[in-house]
Design a protein around this motif. Structure first.
Motif, PDB file in Angstrom:
ATOM      1  N   GLY A   1       0.798  -1.212   0.000  1.00  0.00           N
ATOM      2  CA  GLY A   1       0.000   0.000   0.000  1.00  0.00           C
ATOM      3  C   GLY A   1       0.832   1.263   0.000  1.00  0.00           C
ATOM      4  N   GLY A   2       2.131   1.158  -0.277  1.00  0.00           N
ATOM      5  CA  GLY A   2       3.019   2.313  -0.293  1.00  0.00           C
ATOM      6  C   GLY A   2       4.084   2.167  -1.364  1.00  0.00           C
ATOM      7  N   ASN A   3       5.115   2.979  -1.259  1.00  0.00           N
ATOM      8  CA  ASN A   3       6.172   2.943  -2.263  1.00  0.00           C
ATOM      9  C   ASN A   3       7.053   1.710  -2.109  1.00  0.00           C
ATOM     10  N   LYS A   4       7.507   1.216  -3.252  1.00  0.00           N
ATOM     11  CA  LYS A   4       8.512   0.159  -3.300  1.00  0.00           C
ATOM     12  C   LYS A   4       9.656   0.694  -4.143  1.00  0.00           C
ATOM     13  N   ASP A   5      10.785   1.015  -3.488  1.00  0.00           N
ATOM     14  CA  ASP A   5      11.857   1.752  -4.145  1.00  0.00           C
ATOM     15  C   ASP A   5      13.198   1.045  -4.060  1.00  0.00           C
ATOM     16  N   HIS A   6      13.956   1.128  -5.161  1.00  0.00           N
ATOM     17  CA  HIS A   6      15.352   0.716  -5.204  1.00  0.00           C
ATOM     18  C   HIS A   6      16.209   1.971  -5.321  1.00  0.00           C
ATOM     19  N   GLN A   7      17.343   1.982  -4.625  1.00  0.00           N
ATOM     20  CA  GLN A   7      18.246   3.119  -4.699  1.00  0.00           C
ATOM     21  C   GLN A   7      19.686   2.628  -4.811  1.00  0.00           C
ATOM     22  N   PHE A   8      20.420   3.182  -5.784  1.00  0.00           N
ATOM     23  CA  PHE A   8      21.821   2.842  -5.994  1.00  0.00           C
ATOM     24  C   PHE A   8      22.660   4.111  -5.877  1.00  0.00           C
ATOM     25  N   GLY A   9      23.827   3.995  -5.265  1.00  0.00           N
ATOM     26  CA  GLY A   9      24.712   5.142  -5.164  1.00  0.00           C
ATOM     27  C   GLY A   9      26.161   4.771  -5.399  1.00  0.00           C
ATOM     28  N   LEU A  10      26.855   5.552  -6.230  1.00  0.00           N
ATOM     29  CA  LEU A  10      28.297   5.433  -6.440  1.00  0.00           C
ATOM     30  C   LEU A  10      28.942   6.726  -5.985  1.00  0.00           C
ATOM     31  N   SER A  11      29.950   6.626  -5.129  1.00  0.00           N
ATOM     32  CA  SER A  11      30.589   7.826  -4.603  1.00  0.00           C
ATOM     33  C   SER A  11      32.049   7.535  -4.286  1.00  0.00           C
ATOM     34  N   ALA A  12      32.788   8.585  -3.952  1.00  0.00           N
ATOM     35  CA  ALA A  12      34.203   8.429  -3.635  1.00  0.00           C
ATOM     36  C   ALA A  12      34.705   9.665  -2.910  1.00  0.00           C
ATOM     37  N   LYS A  13      35.812   9.507  -2.197  1.00  0.00           N
ATOM     38  CA  LYS A  13      36.496  10.638  -1.595  1.00  0.00           C
ATOM     39  C   LYS A  13      37.996  10.483  -1.830  1.00  0.00           C
ATOM     40  N   ALA A  14      38.684  11.635  -1.910  1.00  0.00           N
ATOM     41  CA  ALA A  14      40.116  11.613  -2.162  1.00  0.00           C
ATOM     42  C   ALA A  14      40.741  12.888  -1.617  1.00  0.00           C
ATOM     43  N   PRO A  15      41.972  12.807  -1.110  1.00  0.00           N
ATOM     44  CA  PRO A  15      42.668  14.018  -0.647  1.00  0.00           C
ATOM     45  C   PRO A  15      43.117  14.860  -1.840  1.00  0.00           C
ATOM     46  N   VAL A  16      42.818  16.168  -1.791  1.00  0.00           N
ATOM     47  CA  VAL A  16      43.195  17.083  -2.865  1.00  0.00           C
ATOM     48  C   VAL A  16      43.583  18.427  -2.265  1.00  0.00           C
TER      49      VAL A  16
END
Length: 391
Positions: A296-311
């Motif tokens: 009776g509500g939302n059915k959701d898929h979520q994908f995330g690609l991320s990164a961190k680096a010293p700069v």
């Protein structure tokens, strides 16, 4: 040492005795300027408190009981820096208030804290560089199974070859003063791995929503509530409406007008989170996945690609996230599918060990059922520049 001395002074002033070396006063203050534009809305320029790191102050302490056992606590209160408001009205420690026991068996904690896939000391979610901060780029800005909850019991096992098991239960996410079947309960189970430059977690959560049923409300209910409040303010004096005849008939008919229909309890909501981070030295790539579903509500898929680096002496954070799903309870003939993708980039530069300049730019765009949502989390952009100080 200075924080310990300050904590000692605070507690001494309140007349509470404690072991000074075991209690720490800590906190975070972040303030900045956000420029934002949601779809179909005006461009806004706001002084924003806690855009990434929520403003807080707290006390944490531990007592060594010997033989590898200890008792600890965390008391943490949120606040809004630009106006001084408390994080949540009526709560002295709205972010966390928890007591824990640790030993060879692992750790057992009781009190108010965040869910396993949210935040606070018992959370283990991994795989997204922006965490729960940075506005529209925060993980789960669209949906959470549970945020901070009352009446929780949390267990974390000892670490074996980098693996640990985590379990959490809330006897009433808001309150547990009614019978068990009238309280909303949370259940969480997760596994965490932290070794060989790899940090990963898998979490299952559910909230049964047993306490969400409501009775119907009529105009008479609202009138009675208002009259009772009036009577409370006047030593509970009885108040009578001097209505007779046609006036009384008209009033009785009006009072029976239904304003809010009765609602049955919401269906149980489930969530699955997986996160993976690999520290390669010069860069740490991350992957996150979430599936949330409710009848009776939302059915959701979520994908995330991320990164961190010293700069250049600071840290660059970048991430892209895509969510798609459908509303299982949509009306017949209505488009029930939706999607949204979000991109964001941040740069954090330390002015000192405790003070950081933060900048961010993010953009979100939604389609299908959500294409016209006038909300920055779905459609629009944000720009941010702020200063964060920890103590």
């Amino acid at each position: 040492m200075k924080k310990t001395l300050i904590a000692a002074a605070v507690m001494a002033a309140s007349g509470v005795a404690f072991a000074a070396s075991n209690v720490t006063l800590y906190g975070v203050i972040e303030e900045g300027v956000v420029v934002s534009k949601a779809k179909h809305e005006d461009t806004l320029v706001n002084l924003k408190s806690g855009f990434d790191s929520g403003n807080r102050w707290g006390l944490r302490g531990v007592e060594d009981l010997g033989n590898g056992y200890s008792v600890g606590f965390i008391l943490e209160q949120g606040f809004t820096a630009n106006n001084g408001d408390e994080g949540e009205s009526g709560k002295a420690f709205n972010r966390e208030a928890i007591l824990s026991v640790k030993g060879g068996f692992g750790s057992l904690a009781f009190g108010r804290t965040g869910g396993l896939a949210f935040a606070q000391s018992q959370a283990i979610r991994t795989g997204w560089v922006f965490g729960t901060g940075y506005g529209a780029s925060g993980w789960n800005t669209i949906d959470y199974i549970a945020k901070r909850m009352n009446n929780t019991v949390s267990y974390a096992s000892p670490v074996f070859s980098g693996f640990s098991v985590h379990a959490m239960y809330s006897n009433g996410v808001d309150a547990d003063t009614s019978k068990w079947s009238d309280n909303s309960h949370y259940y969480g189970l997760g596994v965490k791995y932290n070794a060989n430059n790899i940090l990963s977690s898998l979490i299952f959560e559910a909230v049964d929503n047993k306490g969400t049923a409501t009775a119907k409300k009529t105009m008479g209910d609202y009138i009675s509530e208002a009259m009772w409040a009036w009577g409370e303010s006047d030593d509970k004096q009885e108040i009578k409406l001097p209505l007779t005849g046609a006036d009384k008939e008209a009033y009785d008919k009006f009072a029976k007008t239904e304003v809010e229909p009765a609602k049955s309890a919401q269906k149980t909501k489930y969530g699955l989170n997986f996160g993976f981070e690999w520290n390669l030295g010069t860069i740490t790539p991350m992957f996150g996945y979430q599936y949330v579903w409710q009848d009776g509500g939302n059915k959701d898929h979520q994908f995330g690609l991320s990164a961190k680096a010293p700069v250049a002496g600071g840290t660059v954070k970048v991430g892209a996230r895509y969510l798609f799903g459908k509303n299982d309870g949509a009306a017949a003939g209505k488009e029930d599918k939706h999607n949204v993708w979000t991109i964001g980039a941040a740069y954090e530069y330390p002015l000192s060990k405790r003070t950081i300049i933060k900048s961010y730019a993010g953009y979100a765009d939604a389609g299908k059922e959500w294409k016209n949502k006038e909300d920055i989390n779905y459609n629009g952009y944000q720009l941010y520049l702020g200063l964060c100080h920890s103590f």
